[in-house]
Design an enzyme around this catalytic site. Structure first.
Site, short mmCIF file in Angstrom:
data_model
loop_
_atom_site.label_atom_id
_atom_site.label_comp_id
_atom_site.label_asym_id
_atom_site.label_seq_id
_atom_site.Cartn_x
_atom_site.Cartn_y
_atom_site.Cartn_z
N ASP A 53 0.82 -1.21 0.00
CA ASP A 53 0.00 0.00 0.00
C ASP A 53 0.86 1.26 0.00
O ASP A 53 2.03 1.24 0.36
CB ASP A 53 -0.86 0.05 1.27
CG ASP A 53 -1.89 -1.06 1.32
OD1 ASP A 53 -1.94 -1.89 0.40
OD2 ASP A 53 -2.65 -1.08 2.31
N ASP A 54 0.20 2.37 -0.31
CA ASP A 54 0.72 3.74 -0.11
C ASP A 54 1.75 4.18 -1.16
O ASP A 54 2.33 5.25 -1.04
CB ASP A 54 1.34 3.96 1.28
CG ASP A 54 0.34 3.79 2.42
OD1 ASP A 54 -0.74 3.25 2.19
OD2 ASP A 54 0.67 4.20 3.54
N HIS A 103 -6.14 3.16 -3.67
CA HIS A 103 -5.97 3.40 -2.23
C HIS A 103 -6.29 4.86 -1.90
O HIS A 103 -5.68 5.45 -1.00
CB HIS A 103 -4.53 3.03 -1.84
CG HIS A 103 -4.29 2.82 -0.37
ND1 HIS A 103 -5.16 2.14 0.47
CD2 HIS A 103 -3.25 3.19 0.43
CE1 HIS A 103 -4.66 2.11 1.70
NE2 HIS A 103 -3.52 2.74 1.71
N HIS A 107 -5.05 9.47 0.99
CA HIS A 107 -4.90 8.59 2.15
C HIS A 107 -5.63 9.11 3.39
O HIS A 107 -5.09 9.10 4.51
CB HIS A 107 -3.41 8.37 2.44
CG HIS A 107 -3.15 7.08 3.15
ND1 HIS A 107 -3.10 6.96 4.53
CD2 HIS A 107 -2.93 5.83 2.69
CE1 HIS A 107 -2.86 5.71 4.88
NE2 HIS A 107 -2.75 5.00 3.77
N TYR A 144 -5.99 2.70 6.27
CA TYR A 144 -6.07 2.20 7.65
C TYR A 144 -7.07 1.04 7.78
O TYR A 144 -7.42 0.63 8.89
CB TYR A 144 -6.42 3.32 8.64
CG TYR A 144 -5.63 4.57 8.42
CD1 TYR A 144 -4.30 4.66 8.85
CD2 TYR A 144 -6.17 5.66 7.73
CE1 TYR A 144 -3.55 5.80 8.61
CE2 TYR A 144 -5.42 6.80 7.49
CZ TYR A 144 -4.12 6.87 7.94
OH TYR A 144 -3.38 8.00 7.70
N HIS A 196 3.79 -2.38 2.89
CA HIS A 196 3.79 -0.98 2.40
C HIS A 196 5.05 -0.65 1.63
O HIS A 196 6.16 -0.85 2.15
CB HIS A 196 3.64 -0.02 3.59
CG HIS A 196 2.35 -0.20 4.33
ND1 HIS A 196 2.14 -1.23 5.22
CD2 HIS A 196 1.19 0.50 4.27
CE1 HIS A 196 0.89 -1.15 5.68
NE2 HIS A 196 0.30 -0.11 5.12
ZN ZN Z 1 -2.35 3.00 3.43
#
Ligand code: ZN
Length: 240
Positions: A53-54, A103, A107, A144, A196
């Protein structure tokens, strides 16, 4: 006094119970109450999906090279703002055969936000990612892991389905050893690991713990008979 019920205490209990239910509904990876979602693949196939992610971040290139070295395709849940900043890396992840998911753009925590806000974050990310990578995401990972009212209709309008995880690596705060051991404990048929390659919208994040933990567990998982799949493959298998 026995037999008498204090209405204030009953009300407090109801509020506490409702808050606990909302916390569970919004955060439990297996809960589908607020929107359709998956958190693992079938238990009959010895497959694991690595998800990141991210990203993309400046550190994503090292992860792409590591995965290529092992011949593994994974899934990247990208943030629109990061894709805008690093479109070439976003494109390269897709070009190497990885599955690309949504995503959001910035965020945000979706709890307590309006349905319009949730939809606009998802729709804008969908547009940015599709423009940069040529892949229109079909999977969404809420920041999250938190879901909220409005997510269901946004998913329907954008033809997205949420994908949570069976094990989250806590790689943003734990050292390599702890992350690797958590992943090995979560290694079961159909597992979806959440890791991540970025840290929200931060530029140049340090993802050494992620890289080292992934490098360490890949051979150990293969020794145990696991193979690696994208989220597309683990949720929609074409073979048994
Ligand atoms: Zn994230």
């Amino acid at each position: 006094m026995a037999g008498l019920v204090n209405p204030a205490m009953v009300a407090a209990g109801v509020v506490t119970g409702a808050a606990a239910a909302m916390t569970w509904a919004g955060r439990a990876p297996s809960c589908t109450w607020l929107a359709p979602s998956h958190y693992r693949g079938v238990r009959t196939r010895r497959a694991i999906a690595l998800t990141f992610d991210d990203g993309p971040s400046e550190s994503t290139q090292m992860l792409l090279d590591l995965l290529a070295k092992h011949g593994i395709r994974a899934t990247f849940f990208q943030c629109g703002a990061n894709v805008r900043r690093l479109p070439d890396l976003a494109r390269e992840a897709a070009a190497r055969g990885h599955c690309i998911g949504n995503h959001t753009v910035s965020h945000p925590l979706l709890a307590l936000r309006s349905a319009e806000f949730i939809y606009s974050e998802m729709a804008e990310a969908q547009r940015i990612i599709t423009d940069a990578t040529g892949c229109e995401p079909r999977w969404f990972r809420p920041p999250y892991g938190v879901r909220w009212f409005g997510l269901r209709s946004a998913q329907r309008r954008l033809r997205l389905t949420s994908v949570l995880w069976s094990t989250i690596g806590k790689d943003w705060k734990w050292p390599t050893e702890a992350v690797a051991s958590r992943l090995m404990t979560g290694a079961t048929n159909g597992a979806i690991f959440c890791l991540h390659d970025g840290r929200a919208l931060r530029a140049r994040p340090n993802i050494d713990a992620t890289l080292e933990a992934v490098a360490r567990v890949i051979p150990m998982l293969r020794d145990q008979g696991f193979h690696f799949e994208t989220v597309d493959e683990i949720l929609c298998p074409t073979t048994t």
